[in-house]
Design an enzyme around this catalytic site. Structure first.
Site: not given
Ligand code: CMP
Length: 141
Positions: A11, A51, A114, A117, A128
Site C-alpha cells: 500500500k 474495495y 497497514n 492487502h 482481484e
Molecule cells: P485490507 O486488508 O486492505 O482490507 C480492507 C481495509 O480497510 C483494511 O485492510 C484496512 O486497511 C482498512 N480499514 C481501515 N479502517 C478499518 C477498520 N476500522 N476495520 C477494518 N478495516 C479497516
C-alpha cells in the site's frame, strides 16, 4: 483444492516509505514466488471499485483516499494454499494485534495505514488478480 495464487498490494504508506523491497524479500523468504507485479497510483474510481465490498462501512472513504494517496504495488504471489498462507504471513488488520514477525507487525503503522492487502478467499484472489493483471501478464505454470 485451494488455489496456489493470491493477490497482494503493497500500500502507499509502505511503498512511499521505501519498504517495498524489504516486504518482497520477507515474502520470498516465506516461500512465496512473485509471478506478476506492477507499480501504479490508483484513481478514486479504481480504489472505490476494488474495495466496493466495504462501501457503506465507516472507514470506506478514508480507505479510498489513502489508497489513492500515492503509488502502490499490486502483485500476484504463488505458494501452496496461497490465500491462507499470505494472510498468516501479513498478520492481523490492526498491526497492534498482529503476531510478531508478520509483515504488518514489522512494517505497518495503524489499522488504516497497514502496509499491505491480501485477498481473503480464492474467489476474491481470482477477481482481484484480474482487476490488475491480464492472464498474459502473470508467469505461467
Ligand atoms: P485490507 O486488508 O486492505 O482490507 C480492507 C481495509 O480497510 C483494511 O485492510 C484496512 O486497511 C482498512 N480499514 C481501515 N479502517 C478499518 C477498520 N476500522 N476495520 C477494518 N478495516 C479497516
Amino acid at each position: 483444492m485451494p488455489s496456489n495464487r493470491t493477490l497482494t498490494i503493497i500500500k502507499p504508506d509502505a511503498f512511499g516509505a521505501g519498504k517495498a523491497g524489504k516486504i518482497i524479500a520477507h515474502l520470498e523468504q516465506g516461500g512465496f514466488r512473485l509471478v506478476a507485479a506492477r507499480v501504479m497510483q490508483l484513481s478514486g474510481a479504481q480504489a472505490g471499485e476494488f474495495y466496493a465490498i466495504h462501501k457503506g462501512r465507516p472507514f470506506y472513504s478514508e480507505l479510498v483516499e489513502f489508497m489513492t494517496s500515492g503509488e502502490c504495488m499490486p502483485m500476484i504471489l504463488e505458494k501452496d494454499g496461497a490465500v491462507a498462507a499470505l494472510r498468516e504471513a501479513i498478520g492481523a488488520t490492526d498491526p497492534a494485534e498482529a503476531d510478531a514477525g508478520t509483515v504488518r507487525k514489522l512494517y505497518a503503522e495503524s489499522k488504516g495505514r497497514n502496509a499491505i492487502h491480501a485477498s481473503d478467499s480464492d474467489e476474491n484472489a481470482e477477481r482481484e488478480s484480474r482487476f490488475f493483471f491480464a492472464e498474459s501478464e502473470a508467469i505461467r505454470g
